[in-house]
Design an enzyme around this catalytic site. Structure first.
Site, short mmCIF file in Angstrom:
data_model
loop_
_atom_site.label_atom_id
_atom_site.label_comp_id
_atom_site.label_asym_id
_atom_site.label_seq_id
_atom_site.Cartn_x
_atom_site.Cartn_y
_atom_site.Cartn_z
N GLU A 175 57.55 28.07 41.93
CA GLU A 175 57.04 29.39 41.55
C GLU A 175 56.07 29.92 42.61
O GLU A 175 54.89 30.16 42.33
CB GLU A 175 56.37 29.32 40.18
N GLU A 369 64.15 26.53 35.14
CA GLU A 369 63.18 26.46 34.04
C GLU A 369 63.52 27.53 33.03
O GLU A 369 63.78 28.68 33.41
CB GLU A 369 61.74 26.70 34.52
C1 BGP Z 1 55.98 27.50 34.80
C2 BGP Z 1 55.64 26.25 35.55
C3 BGP Z 1 55.74 25.00 34.79
C4 BGP Z 1 55.62 25.10 33.30
C5 BGP Z 1 56.13 26.37 32.69
C6 BGP Z 1 55.74 26.63 31.26
O1 BGP Z 1 55.12 28.50 35.21
O2 BGP Z 1 56.44 26.09 36.71
O3 BGP Z 1 54.93 24.06 35.42
O4 BGP Z 1 54.56 24.50 32.74
O5 BGP Z 1 55.81 27.49 33.44
O6 BGP Z 1 54.45 27.16 31.20
P1 BGP Z 1 53.35 26.61 30.25
O7 BGP Z 1 53.24 25.16 30.53
O8 BGP Z 1 52.13 27.36 30.57
O9 BGP Z 1 53.85 26.89 28.88
#
Ligand code: BGP
Length: 471
Positions: A175, A369
């Protein structure tokens, strides 16, 4: 009826800092997330440059994948994963980032993990750098300091050289556009208390110029890793990883349309265009000029960017947002529901994203993701019923399938957090994404025992039927 192509990769995605634990084991140095306390959606996490006695630091133990990797990988194999996305903790390999020789114990750990994955025929998909900035490097200015490019390059070369025979699919930086956000101030530049309207005031301001400077340095670093990989290991595939956040105009008002376009350009397309086309888009150059933003570039940067064009475009996709230029108007999209954290759920938006990105780039895409953070309840008999998670994923997979039938070249799907892990955004455990429940809680307690949620058995059918059985 067409659908998911043969060999489509099914799996899940993780990040070292959010699940490995073992934060100070076998010579690992500290990363920025080792100084983060847990927060909630209403109470922001704290960054404590000096560790406090008695405070819980959730990433220190994570879910202890470091000592449970065999059990966890066996569960992924049971679900039918054909790929598994993970990252390499930078400070496990270079504890401060400054060493000239890597830490052999850290390298050996990932050898064991890749061997275990390969034993089950699961292709590792490796993010070289997933937010785990070595703390020591942040003290030197992080990505504001140009020397960071060299530190990253050394780290990337080390892991590519070491694992070239065990890992075919690579992502350079997770990201990469998140480093430009207020949250990014911490991991990009060690700016822990930002003077930003969303984050209270009183801290240091992570100015637009600083954000874009960090982003430039990150993009050059990424391009160097791609160029090195292409030159030395042309048989490997290396991609970008962008947080793709579609912004809709809330109304048909052309002013809203323009606002949405501009938000997309500087938020998502700037890094994407550089990764795929190897040069800055004209809108970004104009934006810098019109806002008196002076990005320090060095002679040779343009050439590096051109040499660093990725083989495929990967992205995260969770939700969409809307923008309005009308004062006082609520910018929530009235057609969408949201999860408990306010993230609006939009499966059709994923299909639109896949088609838009295909039109724009014409290279293979990879959804690396996607998922639902939710509060799970453990029943008396230990079972966990999570129809909300199944429903979220089913809807998204249906839309992915339609997109493939509409001409999108999609390599695979790694949903986020197949096993519960620490939230990146808030540092909490209760926001769970997993098919596998982990008995670990926000107060630091828990046995770390793993158990299968209902969604585990559902995703098993999905993987094993190559996306045909979604019931
Ligand atoms: C993205 C990241 C992850 C992950 C995901 C979910 O931004 O790449 O590392 O954690 O989001 O977000 P969160 O954990 O804040 O729910």
């Amino acid at each position: 009826m067409s659908g998911f192509p043969k060999g489509f990769l099914w799996g899940g995605a993780t990040a070292a800092n959010q699940f490995e634990g073992a934060w100070d084991v076998d010579g690992k140095g500290m990363s920025v997330f080792d100084i983060s306390t847990g927060g909630t959606k209403d109470t922001p996490r704290r960054w404590t440059p000096v560790l406090e006695e008695g405070t819980v630091y959730p990433n220190h133990d994570g879910i202890d994948f470091y000592h449970h990797y065999k059990e966890d990988i066996a569960l992924f194999a049971e679900m039918g994963f054909t790929t598994f996305r993970m990252s390499i903790a930078w400070p496990r390999i270079y504890p401060t980032g400054l060493e000239s020789e890597p830490n052999e114990a850290g390298l050996a750990f990932y050898d064991k993990v890749f061997d275990e994955l390969n034993k089950y025929g699961i292709e590792p998909l490796v993010t070289i750098y997933h937010f785990e900035t070595p703390l020591e490097l942040l003290k030197r200015g992080g990505w504001l300091n140009r020397e960071m490019i060299d530190h990253y390059e050394k780290f990337a070369k080390t892991v590519l050289d070491r694992y070239k025979d065990k890992v075919k699919y690579w992502l350079t930086i997770n990201e990469i556009n998140m480093f430009m956000t207020p949250f990014g101030g911490a991991m990009a530049a060690g700016i822990f208390e930002e003077a930003h309207p969303d984050h209270g005031t009183g801290g240091v301001l992570f100015t637009p110029e600083m954000r874009y400077q960090c982003e430039h340095n990150l993009l050059v670093a990424s391009a160097k890793a791609v160029a090195y990989c292409h030159e030395k290991y042309p048989e490997l595939k290396i991609g970008s990883m962008v947080a793709y956040h579609p912004i809709y105009p809330l109304s048909g008002d052309p002013a809203d349309q323009l606002a949405a376009l501009e938000a997309m350009e500087m938020g998502s397309y700037l890094p994407s265009d550089v990764h795929v086309r190897g040069k800055y888009p004209s809108f970004a150059k104009a934006y810098f000029k019109n806002h008196n933003i002076d990005i320090k570039m060095q002679p040779g940067d343009e050439e590096i960017l051109l040499k660093g064009k990725v083989d495929f475009y990967s992205f995260s996709y969770y939700s969409t947002r809307a923008v309005t230029t009308h004062e006082g108007e609520d910018n929530r999209n009235p057609y969408l529901k949201a999860n408990d954290w306010g993230w609006q759920i939009d499966p059709v938006g994923l299909r639109i994203a896949l088609r838009t990105l295909t039109d724009r780039y014409e290279i293979p895409l990879f959804v690396v993701e996607n998922g639902l953070g939710a509060l799970d309840t453990v029943e008396e008999d230990g079972s966990i019923h999570d129809p909300y998670r199944i429903d979220y994923m089913r809807q998204h997979i249906i839309e992915m399938k339609k997109a493939i039938e509409e001409g999108v070249d999609l390599m695979g799907y790694t949903m986020w957090g197949p096993i519960d892990l620490v939230s990146a955004g808030t540092g909490e455990m209760r926001k769970r994404y997993g098919f596998i429940y982990v008995d670990k809680h926000d107060d630091g307690t828990g046995t770390m025992a793993r158990s299968r949620k209902d969604s585990f058995f559902w995703y098993q059918k999905v993987c094993k039927s190559n996306g045909e059985d979604l019931d």
